[in-house]
Write a protein that holds these residues in place. Structure first.
Motif, PDB file in Angstrom:
ATOM      1  N   ASP A  11       9.041 -37.278  34.931  1.00 43.55           N
ATOM      2  CA  ASP A  11       8.889 -36.000  35.610  1.00 43.55           C
ATOM      3  C   ASP A  11       7.465 -35.496  35.395  1.00 43.55           C
ATOM      4  OD1 ASP A  11       9.309 -33.594  36.872  1.00 43.55           O
ATOM      5  OD2 ASP A  11      10.346 -32.694  35.158  1.00 43.55           O
ATOM      6  N   ILE A  12       6.742 -35.276  36.474  1.00 43.34           N
ATOM      7  CA  ILE A  12       5.334 -34.885  36.339  1.00 43.34           C
ATOM      8  C   ILE A  12       5.158 -33.380  36.154  1.00 43.34           C
ATOM      9  CG2 ILE A  12       4.402 -36.868  37.547  1.00 43.34           C
ATOM     10  CD1 ILE A  12       4.156 -35.155  40.038  1.00 43.34           C
ATOM     11  N   GLY A  13       6.236 -32.634  36.197  1.00 42.35           N
ATOM     12  CA  GLY A  13       6.135 -31.193  36.021  1.00 42.35           C
ATOM     13  C   GLY A  13       5.698 -30.790  34.625  1.00 42.35           C
ATOM     14  N   GLY A  14       6.042 -31.567  33.629  1.00 42.50           N
ATOM     15  CA  GLY A  14       5.727 -31.221  32.247  1.00 42.50           C
ATOM     16  C   GLY A  14       4.417 -31.784  31.747  1.00 42.50           C
ATOM     17  N   ILE A  15       3.677 -32.482  32.588  1.00 38.44           N
ATOM     18  CA  ILE A  15       2.418 -33.079  32.162  1.00 38.44           C
ATOM     19  C   ILE A  15       1.321 -32.015  32.178  1.00 38.44           C
ATOM     20  CG2 ILE A  15       0.648 -34.798  32.701  1.00 38.44           C
ATOM     21  CD1 ILE A  15       2.804 -36.465  34.014  1.00 38.44           C
ATOM     22  N   PRO A  16       0.633 -31.828  31.062  1.00 37.02           N
ATOM     23  CA  PRO A  16      -0.463 -30.856  31.070  1.00 37.02           C
ATOM     24  C   PRO A  16      -1.607 -31.343  31.959  1.00 37.02           C
ATOM     25  CG  PRO A  16      -0.350 -31.999  28.952  1.00 37.02           C
ATOM     26  CD  PRO A  16       0.813 -32.463  29.775  1.00 37.02           C
ATOM     27  N   THR A  17      -2.218 -30.425  32.648  1.00 37.27           N
ATOM     28  CA  THR A  17      -3.317 -30.796  33.531  1.00 37.27           C
ATOM     29  C   THR A  17      -4.631 -30.795  32.763  1.00 37.27           C
ATOM     30  OG1 THR A  17      -3.582 -28.509  34.223  1.00 37.27           O
ATOM     31  CG2 THR A  17      -2.170 -29.901  35.581  1.00 37.27           C
ATOM     32  N   SER A  70       4.275 -52.221  44.647  1.00 41.38           N
ATOM     33  CA  SER A  70       4.895 -51.684  45.863  1.00 41.38           C
ATOM     34  C   SER A  70       6.340 -51.274  45.602  1.00 41.38           C
ATOM     35  CB  SER A  70       4.795 -52.684  47.007  1.00 41.38           C
ATOM     36  OG  SER A  70       5.525 -53.844  46.727  1.00 41.38           O
ATOM     37  N   LEU A  71       7.068 -52.042  44.797  1.00 43.37           N
ATOM     38  CA  LEU A  71       8.441 -51.661  44.460  1.00 43.37           C
ATOM     39  C   LEU A  71       8.494 -50.353  43.682  1.00 43.37           C
ATOM     40  CD1 LEU A  71      10.103 -55.073  43.537  1.00 43.37           C
ATOM     41  CD2 LEU A  71      10.574 -53.623  45.519  1.00 43.37           C
ATOM     42  N   ILE A  72       7.544 -50.176  42.781  1.00 45.33           N
ATOM     43  CA  ILE A  72       7.474 -48.913  42.038  1.00 45.33           C
ATOM     44  C   ILE A  72       7.275 -47.753  43.017  1.00 45.33           C
ATOM     45  CG2 ILE A  72       6.053 -47.569  40.424  1.00 45.33           C
ATOM     46  CD1 ILE A  72       7.548 -49.551  38.854  1.00 45.33           C
ATOM     47  N   PRO A 106      10.739 -42.147  45.168  1.00 47.09           N
ATOM     48  CA  PRO A 106      11.508 -41.029  45.736  1.00 47.09           C
ATOM     49  C   PRO A 106      12.995 -41.058  45.360  1.00 47.09           C
ATOM     50  CG  PRO A 106      10.232 -42.135  47.448  1.00 47.09           C
ATOM     51  CD  PRO A 106      10.121 -42.950  46.204  1.00 47.09           C
ATOM     52  N   PHE A 107      13.524 -42.226  45.088  1.00 45.60           N
ATOM     53  CA  PHE A 107      14.941 -42.359  44.782  1.00 45.60           C
ATOM     54  C   PHE A 107      15.252 -42.147  43.303  1.00 45.60           C
ATOM     55  CE2 PHE A 107      14.069 -45.164  48.427  1.00 45.60           C
ATOM     56  CZ  PHE A 107      14.829 -44.500  49.381  1.00 45.60           C
ATOM     57  N   LEU A 108      14.311 -42.464  42.421  1.00 44.66           N
ATOM     58  CA  LEU A 108      14.572 -42.418  40.985  1.00 44.66           C
ATOM     59  C   LEU A 108      13.842 -41.297  40.256  1.00 44.66           C
ATOM     60  CD1 LEU A 108      14.456 -46.257  40.244  1.00 44.66           C
ATOM     61  CD2 LEU A 108      16.462 -44.821  40.671  1.00 44.66           C
ATOM     62  N   SER A 109      13.016 -40.558  40.963  1.00 44.19           N
ATOM     63  CA  SER A 109      12.293 -39.447  40.326  1.00 44.19           C
ATOM     64  C   SER A 109      11.991 -38.393  41.386  1.00 44.19           C
ATOM     65  CB  SER A 109      11.001 -39.949  39.673  1.00 44.19           C
ATOM     66  OG  SER A 109      10.091 -40.386  40.655  1.00 44.19           O
ATOM     67  N   ASN A 110      11.300 -37.357  40.973  1.00 42.07           N
ATOM     68  CA  ASN A 110      10.934 -36.299  41.921  1.00 42.07           C
ATOM     69  C   ASN A 110       9.561 -36.539  42.537  1.00 42.07           C
ATOM     70  OD1 ASN A 110       9.352 -35.822  39.702  1.00 42.07           O
ATOM     71  ND2 ASN A 110       9.636 -33.606  39.706  1.00 42.07           N
ATOM     72  N   ARG A 111       9.186 -37.794  42.653  1.00 39.15           N
ATOM     73  CA  ARG A 111       7.879 -38.160  43.183  1.00 39.15           C
ATOM     74  C   ARG A 111       8.028 -38.796  44.550  1.00 39.15           C
ATOM     75  NH1 ARG A 111       4.981 -40.641  37.980  1.00 39.15           N
ATOM     76  NH2 ARG A 111       3.112 -39.816  38.899  1.00 39.15           N
ATOM     77  N   SER A 112       6.921 -38.896  45.257  1.00 35.95           N
ATOM     78  CA  SER A 112       6.980 -39.439  46.616  1.00 35.95           C
ATOM     79  C   SER A 112       6.303 -40.806  46.678  1.00 35.95           C
ATOM     80  CB  SER A 112       6.290 -38.483  47.589  1.00 35.95           C
ATOM     81  OG  SER A 112       4.932 -38.324  47.243  1.00 35.95           O
ATOM     82  N   CYS A 113       6.620 -41.521  47.728  1.00 40.13           N
ATOM     83  CA  CYS A 113       6.026 -42.829  47.991  1.00 40.13           C
ATOM     84  C   CYS A 113       4.758 -42.591  48.805  1.00 40.13           C
ATOM     85  CB  CYS A 113       7.018 -43.687  48.767  1.00 40.13           C
ATOM     86  SG  CYS A 113       6.395 -45.298  49.219  1.00 40.13           S
TER      87      CYS A 113
END
Length: 129
Positions: A28-34, A87-89, A94-101
Motif C-alpha cells: 500500500d503506497i498510502g503509508g510511504i513517506p514522501t 509485465s506480470l507485476i 490493479p487486482f492485488l493492490s490499490n495501484r494501477s497498471c
C-alpha cells in the motif's frame, strides 16, 4: 526442491531483489513517506528503471560469479523472463493492490533490464582487457 535451494544459494541477491520488487510493487503506497528528492513528476519511472536495472545486473553478476558461461540464446531468454516478470507485476497490480497498471512503468522496467544487461556485458569486456 533441492535444486531450488541450490539456486537460492547460488543467486541470493537476485532472489532478494525479486522479493523486494514483489513486495514494493504490491504494498500500500498510502503509508510511504514522501521525499523531496523524488518530488518531481514521473519520478516513479526512475524507481522502476533502477529496480529492474539492479535486478538484471545482480542476476548476471551472480551468474558470472558462479562460473556459468551462458550462450547468447540463454541470456536473451533470461532477459525475456525478466521482462515478462515486470509485465506480470504491472498487470497484477490493479487486482492485488490499490495501484494501477501503467504502460510507462512497464517501459521503464524493460529499459532497466536491458540497460543492466548491457552495462554488465560492457563491464565484462572492459575487465578482460
Amino acid at each position: 526442491m533441492f535444486k531450488f535451494i541450490f539456486l537460492i544459494k547460488q543467486y541470493p541477491l537476485t532472489f532478494m531483489g525479486v522479493a523486494i520488487i514483489v513486495y514494493s510493487s504490491f504494498m500500500d503506497i498510502g503509508g510511504i513517506p514522501t521525499s523531496k528528492f523524488f518530488a518531481f513528476k514521473q519520478s516513479d519511472l526512475i524507481i522502476h528503471f533502477l529496480m529492474y536495472f539492479f535486478l538484471s545486473v545482480t542476476l548476471f553478476i551472480e551468474n558470472k560469479k558462479s562460473g556459468n558461461n551462458l550462450e547468447n540464446k540463454i541470456r536473451y531468454l533470461i532477459i525475456l523472463t525478466l521482462i515478462i516478470f515486470g509485465s506480470l507485476i504491472e498487470i497484477l497490480q490493479p487486482f492485488l493492490s490499490n495501484r494501477s497498471c501503467e504502460f510507462f512503468d512497464f517501459i521503464a522496467n524493460v529499459c532497466g533490464v536491458i540497460s543492466g544487461y548491457y552495462l554488465h556485458f560492457f563491464a565484462l569486456k572492459l575487465l578482460k582487457r
